[in-house]
Design a protein around this motif. Structure first.
Motif, PDB file in Angstrom:
ATOM      1  N   UNK A  23       0.835  -1.094  -0.062  1.00  0.00           N
ATOM      2  CA  UNK A  23       0.074  -0.035  -0.025  1.00  0.00           C
ATOM      3  C   UNK A  23       0.887   1.287  -0.031  1.00  0.00           C
ATOM      4  N   UNK A  24       2.229   1.287   0.195  1.00  0.00           N
ATOM      5  CA  UNK A  24       3.080   2.173   0.116  1.00  0.00           C
ATOM      6  C   UNK A  24       2.690   3.427   0.908  1.00  0.00           C
ATOM      7  N   UNK A  25       2.609   2.937   2.228  1.00  0.00           N
ATOM      8  CA  UNK A  25       2.466   4.072   3.224  1.00  0.00           C
ATOM      9  C   UNK A  25       3.481   4.827   3.472  1.00  0.00           C
ATOM     10  N   UNK A  26       3.363   6.095   3.957  1.00  0.00           N
ATOM     11  CA  UNK A  26       4.490   7.021   4.481  1.00  0.00           C
ATOM     12  C   UNK A  26       4.541   7.213   5.946  1.00  0.00           C
ATOM     13  N   UNK A  27       3.438   6.605   6.643  1.00  0.00           N
ATOM     14  CA  UNK A  27       3.352   6.625   7.918  1.00  0.00           C
ATOM     15  C   UNK A  27       2.484   5.375   8.453  1.00  0.00           C
ATOM     16  N   UNK A  28       2.995   4.623   9.319  1.00  0.00           N
ATOM     17  CA  UNK A  28       2.142   3.604  10.097  1.00  0.00           C
ATOM     18  C   UNK A  28       2.260   3.937  11.497  1.00  0.00           C
ATOM     19  N   UNK A  29       1.047   3.927  12.039  1.00  0.00           N
ATOM     20  CA  UNK A  29       0.730   4.215  13.411  1.00  0.00           C
ATOM     21  C   UNK A  29       0.473   2.753  14.286  1.00  0.00           C
ATOM     22  N   UNK A  30       1.574   2.591  14.782  1.00  0.00           N
ATOM     23  CA  UNK A  30       1.734   1.451  15.898  1.00  0.00           C
ATOM     24  C   UNK A  30       1.166   1.382  17.100  1.00  0.00           C
ATOM     25  N   UNK A  31       1.003   0.232  17.765  1.00  0.00           N
ATOM     26  CA  UNK A  31       0.509   0.293  19.051  1.00  0.00           C
ATOM     27  C   UNK A  31       1.539  -0.661  19.984  1.00  0.00           C
ATOM     28  N   UNK A  32       2.293   0.389  21.081  1.00  0.00           N
ATOM     29  CA  UNK A  32       3.328  -0.178  21.770  1.00  0.00           C
ATOM     30  C   UNK A  32       3.493  -1.538  22.095  1.00  0.00           C
ATOM     31  N   UNK A  33       2.451  -1.795  22.952  1.00  0.00           N
ATOM     32  CA  UNK A  33       2.328  -3.146  23.541  1.00  0.00           C
ATOM     33  C   UNK A  33       1.287  -3.964  22.859  1.00  0.00           C
ATOM     34  N   UNK A  34       0.643  -3.794  21.783  1.00  0.00           N
ATOM     35  CA  UNK A  34      -0.358  -4.674  20.987  1.00  0.00           C
ATOM     36  C   UNK A  34       0.302  -5.112  19.701  1.00  0.00           C
ATOM     37  N   UNK A  35       1.023  -4.668  18.936  1.00  0.00           N
ATOM     38  CA  UNK A  35       1.227  -5.058  17.879  1.00  0.00           C
ATOM     39  C   UNK A  35       2.728  -6.056  17.926  1.00  0.00           C
ATOM     40  N   UNK A  36       2.900  -6.929  17.257  1.00  0.00           N
ATOM     41  CA  UNK A  36       4.036  -7.647  17.364  1.00  0.00           C
ATOM     42  C   UNK A  36       5.218  -6.880  16.855  1.00  0.00           C
ATOM     43  N   UNK A  37       6.182  -6.823  18.114  1.00  0.00           N
ATOM     44  CA  UNK A  37       7.511  -5.971  17.897  1.00  0.00           C
ATOM     45  C   UNK A  37       8.174  -6.517  16.937  1.00  0.00           C
TER      46      UNK A  37
END
Length: 304
Positions: free
Chosen positions: A102-116
């Motif tokens: 999808x060629x994102x220029x920004x991904x908003x991640x979740x500190x303790x929820x998404x796989x590190x």
């Protein structure tokens, strides 16, 4: 990582490089510090965002960046427009190939929820990841402003943040002088779990004039047993439930203990879960519901 993903990643980096070169000439760099205390900078306001939790999706829309969100994860159901966006998996397992494509220029991640490890892979491919995990009312407002900064929608984000802070301040003032109510908020049944005073919901209980009976526990999400709850003897037990059905069998479990104050006074309540558990502007709505339930259990007060 498959050859196809590497190819897509290389293509993405090439496109990003061209965009960055063009943006550098305009001097439109945007920077913000994320919740890992890292300084994240973009050469220009983000135009293609991916939100990796339902809460991140809500925050992006609330910050005025909804039109720039190109993908979300499962259960991103608010606002309604988010339901029509493509999904790149679940918050705890991301389809990296689909995301990178999808060629994102920004991904908003979740500190303790998404796989590190998956987010580290994204960053190694050159994708900017902005980590969030607001745990206070001020943190929610600040996250809105930071997303707005990165997306170039500062005015909307600022307005939304100030409205949220104002609403929470008025809510706290409304209940500030009321008698405390010993409150147990149940977040899960097996294992039995609650939240301490550092959690955003724990802070809301305090704002409502509640006294979180497990507020001083060292763990953010303490595990309990029935004996611990009986010893704490809460005056009200509250749990989140689906907004459509509002049915919850967890509360029925406590009726086997008729001498516990909450059961003796029939102060067993549900509140809509999503507005309360997601750290977004809708938390104000969730906190209002929580306060109303606590107030119902307050001796001499009753429902308003």
């Amino acid at each position: 990582m498959g050859a196809r993903l590497l190819f897509v990643a290389a293509l993405t980096l090439g496109v990003s490089g061209l965009a960055a070169a063009g943006a550098a000439a305009t001097g439109a760099e945007r920077c913000a510090v994320d919740d890992l205390e890292r300084r994240v900078c973009l050469e220009a306001p983000a135009r293609r965002l991916v939100a990796l939790s339902p809460g991140a999706t809500e925050l992006a829309f609330a910050a005025g960046a909804g039109e720039r969100v190109v993908a979300v994860v499962a259960h991103s159901d608010y606002p309604a427009r988010a339901r029509k966006l493509p999904s790149v998996g679940d918050y705890n397992r991301i389809d990296l190939e689909a995301l990178v494509g999808l060629r994102p220029d920004l991904v908003i991640g979740w500190v303790t929820g998404n796989p590190e490890e998956q987010l580290e892979t994204l960053e190694s491919l050159g994708t900017q990841v902005f980590y969030i995990e607001p745990r206070t009312v001020e943190g929610v407002a600040g996250t809105l402003k930071r997303i707005g900064r990165l997306a170039g929608s500062e005015a909307t984000a600022e307005q939304e943040a100030e409205a949220f802070l104002d609403g929470m301040e008025k809510l706290e003032a409304r209940y500030a002088e009321r008698d405390p109510v010993r409150t147990f908020y149940q977040v899960w049944d097996a294992p039995l779990m609650t939240l301490n005073g550092e959690h955003l919901i724990g802070r809301a209980i305090e704002a409502c004039g509640g006294a979180n009976v497990f507020g001083d526990q060292p763990r953010l999400v303490p595990r309990l047993d029935d004996e611990a709850v009986l010893e704490a003897n809460p005056e009200v037990i509250i749990t989140g439930s689906d907004e459509e059905s509002m049915d919850n069998d967890w509360l029925g479990h406590w009726r086997q203990y008729p001498n516990m104050a909450a059961v003796a006074e029939d102060n067993l309540y549900t509140v809509p879960a999503d507005p309360l558990v997601r750290p977004t502007p809708r938390f104000l709505q969730g906190a209002q519901s929580l306060c109303e339930r606590i107030d119902q259990a307050r001796p001499g007060s009753g429902a308003e």
